[in-house]
Design a protein around this motif. Sequence first.
Motif, PDB file in Angstrom:
ATOM      1  N   VAL A 120      38.777 -19.268  49.034  1.00 37.80           N
ATOM      2  CA  VAL A 120      37.883 -20.179  49.753  1.00 37.80           C
ATOM      3  C   VAL A 120      38.696 -21.169  50.580  1.00 37.80           C
ATOM      4  O   VAL A 120      38.358 -21.483  51.731  1.00 37.80           O
ATOM      5  N   ALA A 121      39.807 -21.663  49.995  1.00 36.65           N
ATOM      6  CA  ALA A 121      40.665 -22.586  50.733  1.00 36.65           C
ATOM      7  C   ALA A 121      41.254 -21.906  51.971  1.00 36.65           C
ATOM      8  O   ALA A 121      41.311 -22.500  53.058  1.00 36.65           O
ATOM      9  N   MET A 122      41.688 -20.665  51.806  1.00 36.79           N
ATOM     10  CA  MET A 122      42.226 -19.931  52.954  1.00 36.79           C
ATOM     11  C   MET A 122      41.153 -19.741  54.026  1.00 36.79           C
ATOM     12  O   MET A 122      41.405 -19.906  55.225  1.00 36.79           O
ATOM     13  N   ALA A 123      39.921 -19.423  53.597  1.00 37.62           N
ATOM     14  CA  ALA A 123      38.835 -19.266  54.562  1.00 37.62           C
ATOM     15  C   ALA A 123      38.562 -20.578  55.293  1.00 37.62           C
ATOM     16  O   ALA A 123      38.341 -20.596  56.507  1.00 37.62           O
ATOM     17  N   ALA A 124      38.581 -21.685  54.553  1.00 36.34           N
ATOM     18  CA  ALA A 124      38.365 -22.990  55.174  1.00 36.34           C
ATOM     19  C   ALA A 124      39.447 -23.287  56.199  1.00 36.34           C
ATOM     20  O   ALA A 124      39.175 -23.831  57.286  1.00 36.34           O
ATOM     21  N   ALA A 125      40.684 -22.929  55.876  1.00 35.92           N
ATOM     22  CA  ALA A 125      41.801 -23.175  56.790  1.00 35.92           C
ATOM     23  C   ALA A 125      41.684 -22.333  58.053  1.00 35.92           C
ATOM     24  O   ALA A 125      41.811 -22.840  59.180  1.00 35.92           O
ATOM     25  N   GLU A 126      41.455 -21.039  57.886  1.00 34.97           N
ATOM     26  CA  GLU A 126      41.397 -20.151  59.049  1.00 34.97           C
ATOM     27  C   GLU A 126      40.164 -20.437  59.911  1.00 34.97           C
ATOM     28  O   GLU A 126      40.191 -20.268  61.122  1.00 34.97           O
ATOM     29  N   HIS A 127      39.084 -20.913  59.296  1.00 32.39           N
ATOM     30  CA  HIS A 127      37.897 -21.262  60.073  1.00 32.39           C
ATOM     31  C   HIS A 127      38.102 -22.568  60.831  1.00 32.39           C
ATOM     32  O   HIS A 127      37.563 -22.758  61.929  1.00 32.39           O
ATOM     33  N   TRP A 128      38.895 -23.453  60.260  1.00 32.66           N
ATOM     34  CA  TRP A 128      39.169 -24.742  60.891  1.00 32.66           C
ATOM     35  C   TRP A 128      40.213 -24.620  61.985  1.00 32.66           C
ATOM     36  O   TRP A 128      40.006 -25.093  63.110  1.00 32.66           O
ATOM     37  N   GLN A 129      41.340 -23.953  61.670  1.00 32.42           N
ATOM     38  CA  GLN A 129      42.480 -23.990  62.575  1.00 32.42           C
ATOM     39  C   GLN A 129      43.080 -22.619  62.886  1.00 32.42           C
ATOM     40  O   GLN A 129      44.095 -22.543  63.563  1.00 32.42           O
ATOM     41  N   GLY A 130      42.489 -21.532  62.397  1.00 31.58           N
ATOM     42  CA  GLY A 130      43.156 -20.240  62.505  1.00 31.58           C
ATOM     43  C   GLY A 130      42.317 -19.136  63.120  1.00 31.58           C
ATOM     44  O   GLY A 130      41.514 -19.347  64.040  1.00 31.58           O
ATOM     45  N   ALA A 131      42.473 -17.928  62.581  1.00 26.52           N
ATOM     46  CA  ALA A 131      41.932 -16.714  63.194  1.00 26.52           C
ATOM     47  C   ALA A 131      40.430 -16.571  63.045  1.00 26.52           C
ATOM     48  O   ALA A 131      39.832 -15.695  63.677  1.00 26.52           O
ATOM     49  N   ALA A 132      39.789 -17.395  62.217  1.00 24.92           N
ATOM     50  CA  ALA A 132      38.326 -17.352  62.083  1.00 24.92           C
ATOM     51  C   ALA A 132      37.638 -18.449  62.882  1.00 24.92           C
ATOM     52  O   ALA A 132      36.426 -18.632  62.761  1.00 24.92           O
TER      53      ALA A 132
END
Length: 310
Positions: A120-132
């Motif tokens: 979930v933390a990785m998803a939050a990161a990628e949605h905020w600043q990354g590939a998502a």
Amino acid sequence: MPLTPLFAAVDIGGTKIAGALVDGDGRLRHRLQLPTPATEPGAAVLAVVHKVLDQLAGTPDWSAVTAVGIGSAGPVDLADGTVSPVNIPGWRGFPLVAEVTAHPAVAARYLPVRLAGDGVAMAAAEHWQGAARGADNALCLVVSTGVGAGLVLDGAVRPGPSGNAGHLGHITVDLDGEPCPCGSRGCLEGLASGTAIARRALADGWRPPGEDRTARAVAVAAAGGDPVALASFDRAAQALAAGIAATAALVDLHRVVVGGGVAAAGEVLFAPLARHLDCYAALSYVRGLDVRRAELGTDAGLIGAAALCR
């Protein structure tokens, strides 16, 4: 001049425990990393978490910290603030939020503590600043020592009531598969994690040129054309494709972001993954999934832990 608010972030996995202070744009300061004593009693693992917090609290920027975010290997229990990582046997129902809240540097400033599973933390990161970024519906995977994942649905990260929504590593993809430490059998993690890739390659006769028997070494061998190493990555990619396709069919998502140490293998993983997705993601609304490599690398857990505090 007023201090720019910062978040303290801790990323807890079966191999390492990392920490950093993170600003409102996702930039890291004072990053540090220590090995996880995963086979030792729970108190020893907590001592490393405290050591990470001690070092962060000793920096001149600690006074600007407004909250503490924790991304931990799971499963987690948000209601109770506990964690039970499959790959940290000393932590079962471990009261991590309470223990971090009681850390002297956290307690002295009454800092709120936020918890999420590492996926979930990785998803939050990628949605905020990354590939998502910009994706309304996405699955973000961490393929490393274990396999974790998080879901972005309707434009927001959705951890679910317990905090474990999208816990892809422990869905069954092999009905007659090996027992898993989680209590089930045939779990995706047991086929697609870095540990599983190395174990399968060794069992099938692969021998590293040196002492490195990790998935990283298997990836190097596969890139060089070693058939056993290639077969091990192909099996992992097949399992991942089955899990991804099932999730896409269930929740109707369009983007998939894959990160973690195993994803660093590049085309050794992504080429067979695309091939197997062509087979498993057959329904019209899941065909042609937009699969991207994670952009934040090993910092995703820390950036995601900070995103929990925003």
